[in-house]
Design a protein around this motif. Structure first.
Motif, mmCIF file in Angstrom:
data_model
loop_
_atom_site.group_PDB
_atom_site.id
_atom_site.type_symbol
_atom_site.label_atom_id
_atom_site.label_comp_id
_atom_site.label_asym_id
_atom_site.label_seq_id
_atom_site.Cartn_x
_atom_site.Cartn_y
_atom_site.Cartn_z
ATOM 1 N N THR A 147 55.143 12.983 59.645
ATOM 2 C CA THR A 147 53.683 12.902 59.591
ATOM 3 C C THR A 147 53.081 14.064 60.352
ATOM 4 O OG1 THR A 147 53.872 10.488 59.627
ATOM 5 C CG2 THR A 147 51.675 11.418 59.946
ATOM 6 N N HIS A 202 51.997 13.382 54.822
ATOM 7 C CA HIS A 202 53.020 12.388 55.156
ATOM 8 C C HIS A 202 54.137 12.452 54.129
ATOM 9 C CE1 HIS A 202 54.669 8.705 56.876
ATOM 10 N NE2 HIS A 202 54.785 8.211 55.655
ATOM 11 N N GLU A 221 51.041 5.320 61.012
ATOM 12 C CA GLU A 221 51.769 6.520 61.429
ATOM 13 C C GLU A 221 50.749 7.522 61.963
ATOM 14 O OE1 GLU A 221 55.014 6.560 61.529
ATOM 15 O OE2 GLU A 221 55.071 4.571 60.618
ATOM 16 N N LEU A 228 60.632 9.430 57.949
ATOM 17 C CA LEU A 228 59.208 9.715 57.821
ATOM 18 C C LEU A 228 58.838 10.963 58.617
ATOM 19 C CD1 LEU A 228 57.818 6.104 58.445
ATOM 20 C CD2 LEU A 228 58.523 7.108 56.270
ATOM 21 N N ASP A 279 46.515 6.376 54.035
ATOM 22 C CA ASP A 279 47.775 6.749 53.403
ATOM 23 C C ASP A 279 47.743 6.205 51.986
ATOM 24 O OD1 ASP A 279 50.857 7.645 54.312
ATOM 25 O OD2 ASP A 279 50.696 6.406 52.507
ATOM 26 N N ARG A 288 45.834 15.248 56.684
ATOM 27 C CA ARG A 288 47.046 14.477 56.993
ATOM 28 C C ARG A 288 48.061 14.661 55.874
ATOM 29 N NH1 ARG A 288 49.286 9.214 56.036
ATOM 30 N NH2 ARG A 288 50.229 8.248 57.898
ATOM 31 N N TYR A 311 52.080 2.710 55.931
ATOM 32 C CA TYR A 311 52.178 3.943 56.703
ATOM 33 C C TYR A 311 50.849 4.384 57.329
ATOM 34 C CZ TYR A 311 56.379 3.897 53.869
ATOM 35 O OH TYR A 311 57.541 3.511 53.258
ATOM 36 N N ASP A 343 57.889 10.707 52.994
ATOM 37 C CA ASP A 343 58.676 9.478 53.109
ATOM 38 C C ASP A 343 59.927 9.621 52.245
ATOM 39 O OD1 ASP A 343 59.698 6.899 53.148
ATOM 40 O OD2 ASP A 343 58.248 6.138 51.692
#
Length: 640
Positions: A272, A298, A130, A270, A121, A296, A127, A300
């Motif tokens: 993910t 993510h 996650e 969050l 991340d 990935r 994170y 926030d």
């Protein structure tokens, strides 16, 4: 009730150690790839190779008694706070926001890998945990330190938490839970595996799960609302396993002083998403490789004050693409090559970070040749010497030495004695929150002068693996240079400031496990001593690098008092380093207890009573951030 096989795996020194107390089919790691071998295969592949087989095999297991949390559904990091190999510092609860530290490092120094790939991340190490994957799909975590972290970890200078993909087996469960603080939880999981035809050795598997939970929280303004959906398909053969996975996770949670010491009620939202493809392959004699690729994304959304959200809020979106490979190629009976490579690319969009430095490419290649000298068919000495090369398109490159010597003896009673001496180096670069924001204002002040971090680890470890007990011990000395820490000054208006620090850490670890007639036990003690140099007299407190326990004990127990009952208890006592921001004492004692009743009239039905933080300990795991209160739950599960 048939007593389940209990396997407790302990990671000490630079190698992954094991202890198994019953025969039958067991999942083992051969090198860095999961395979299935029976207990008979492990110990009877020929007298000539017996020592080599024991050295290369790791039996999967858990280092805690409990596997499931009390206040939400199970995640890959659940109950790691009671794992003797790591120190988990949580906000709200571990499944909400978890800083996983290893051997006195900080959360930024810890990597998480699935298959051969380290999940990154780029915004913040807060994170990296996650991971929207159902725990049934993954092995128990292996904690990699020293040589193994330097070889297999990426952008993680102290340690890594490593998971492998399990073979799919036909099974399923449905669970509902309630508890204090208006807690409620629902979960369903199902998996099916079948052969392609009667004559084929190939199997196809499908697995999926959906989980959700919500609660008002164990303290005021500590509410949460979590949801996860994940699924995979698998092709499994005699010597290979291929998995295609997708998972989505959304989490909202609040907590007073979540990241700042200003007495406000902060929240985070969050999201993910993880898409991953993984292939494991065994070939030839004791050779294997694994290839992993993932995407990935993510998101926030951080709110400084839930009562006044417009005072400060930030939106971040990170995207990471990576491909990785690792393996072991045996060239002869005495010579082998261990290797790993990962290429990653990330990018970030943020309302609070600058717009110039918003992407980075990472490259890591490690090669560690291995040479084995057999003194007899039961005693050997193994040498590993190699190096890792790390680079990015924005930072200087680094070459790191990786080396160890391992003596191992298999005794006539099949007990194993091991001594290892290692020296290894690892390196990483700072995340965007530390390096990419304002250096003069804001709640979280960055530092654009941060350099590449380096870590050097010298270690001596010993283990004694007997039929019904095992003892592991290690002493290490680690030099961390240019480590990025988050600090606080009473004269500053910022909540946290990124600053470099040089730290030398002396550590001692001791873990003992035993299986008695009706009880399984694991206990540990860890000692840490640090000497730090910030080169800045204006720093009054450290949130992370100096937030560690000089003394820590754990004790886990699984007790079978009768055919229909099972009691699991995890305990942790710690003496924390003093910190001017911490409210209350510097010692804490936590207990997680679970009572499971299996009604003999209803096969597959489990009734579970559980309590976490049984003594309502208010210890602040992060200085200035309130600790969690007790959580109680009743869960009814049906398994098929």
């Amino acid at each position: 009730m048939i007593r389940p096989v209990t396997i407790i795996a302990v990671c000490i020194g630079s190698s992954i150690s094991l202890s198994a107390y019953s025969a039958g089919l067991q999942t083992v790691n051969v090198g860095h790839v999961v395979a299935n071998k029976s207990d008979k295969d492990v110990h009877n592949d020929g007298e000539k190779n017996r020592v080599g087989q024991v050295e290369k095999i790791t039996i999967e297991g858990a280092a805690t008694a409990n596997e499931s949390p009390v206040g939400t559904f199970t995640t890959p990091i659940s109950n790691l706070e009671y794992d003797p190999r790591v120190d988990l510092q949580s906000r709200n609860m571990a499944e909400a926001q978890a800083d996983v530290t290893i051997r006195g490092g900080i959360f930024e120094n810890t990597g998480f890998s699935v298959g051969s790939a380290t999940l990154i991340d780029p915004q913040s190490g807060h994170y990296v945990a996650e991971i929207p994957i159902a725990p049934e799909m993954l092995s128990a975590p292996a904690i990699l330190t020293g040589v193994d972290n330097s070889l297999y970890g990426t952008n993680s200078s102290v340690g890594s938490v490593a998971y492998q993909w399990r073979p799919i087996q036909t099974a399923g469960s449905v669970s509902v839970g309630v508890g204090n603080n208006d807690f409620n939880m629902q979960r369903i999981h199902n998996a099916a595996s079948w052969a392609l035809d009667d004559a084929s050795q190939w199997k196809v598997g499908v697995e999926g799960e959906y989980s959700r939970s919500q609660s008002d929280g164990s303290i005021e303004n500590g509410d949460h609302n979590f949801e996860r959906a994940s699924g995979r398909v698998q092709l499994l053969g005699d010597t290979s396993q291929t998995d295609v996975f997708f998972g989505y996770q959304e989490k909202f949670f609040g907590w007073p002083n979540l990241y700042t010491p200003f007495n406000v009620n902060e929240t985070e939202d969050l999201q993910t998403r993880l898409l991953m493809v993984n292939h494991q392959q065994q070939y030839a004699q004791n050779s294997n490789f694994e290839v992993s690729a993932y995407y990935r994304k993510h998101n926030d959304h951080y709110v400084f004050s839930r009562e006044n959200p417009d005072s400060f809020q930030a939106f971040h979106e990170t995207k990471v693409k990576a491909i990785a490979a690792s393996g072991r190629h045996e060239l002869s009976d005495t010579l082998a090559l261990n290797y790993a490579v990962q290429l990653s690319a990330d990018e970030i969009e943020s309302t609070s970070l600058e717009n110039n430095f918003t992407s980075r490419d990472y490259y890591k290649v490690s090669m560690v040749p291995e040479y084995t000298v057999a003194f007899s068919d039961r005693e050997q000495l193994t040498f590993r010497v190699g190096a890792a090369y790390d680079d990015t398109n924005r930072d200087d490159s680094q070459l790191s030495l990786i080396s160890d010597i391992v003596w191992q003896k298999l005794n006539p009673d099949n007990s194993v004695h091991t001594v290892n001496l290692s020296y290894s180096e690892a390196t990483q670069v700072a995340g965007y929150t530390a390096i990419g924001g304002s250096t003069s204002s804001g709640l979280f002040r960055s530092n654009d002068a941060l350099q590449r971090e380096t870590s050097k680890n010298l270690e001596l470890g010993m283990s004694f693996d007997e039929a019904t007990w095992r003892v592991d011990s290690a002493v290490f000395y680690r030099w961390d240079n240019e480590l990025t820490d988050w600090t606080y000054s009473f004269d500053s208006t910022s909540a946290r400031v990124a600053n470099p620090v040089d730290i030398e850490t002396l550590g001692v670890e001791f873990i003992a496990i035993a299986r008695l007639d009706a009880v399984d036990l694991v206990t540990s003690y860890a000692f840490l001593d640090k000497s730090e140099n910030y080169r800045d007299e204006n720093i009054d407190a450290s949130f992370y690098a100096l937030n560690y326990p000089p003394h820590r004990f754990t004790l886990g127990m699984i007790w079978y008092p009768g055919d229909s009952f099972e009691i699991k208890v995890d305990n942790e006592w710690r003496k924390q380093e003093e910190n001017v921001l911490r409210q209350g004492g510097d010692t804490a004692f936590f207990t997680h207890i679970t009572l499971t009743y299996l009604p003999p009239q209803f096969e597959g039905l489990n009734v579970i009573l559980a309590a976490d933080n049984l003594w309502d300990e208010s210890f602040e795991e992060i200085p200035g951030t309130p600790g969690r209160s007790e959580q109680l739950s009743l869960t009814i599960s049906y398994l098929w």
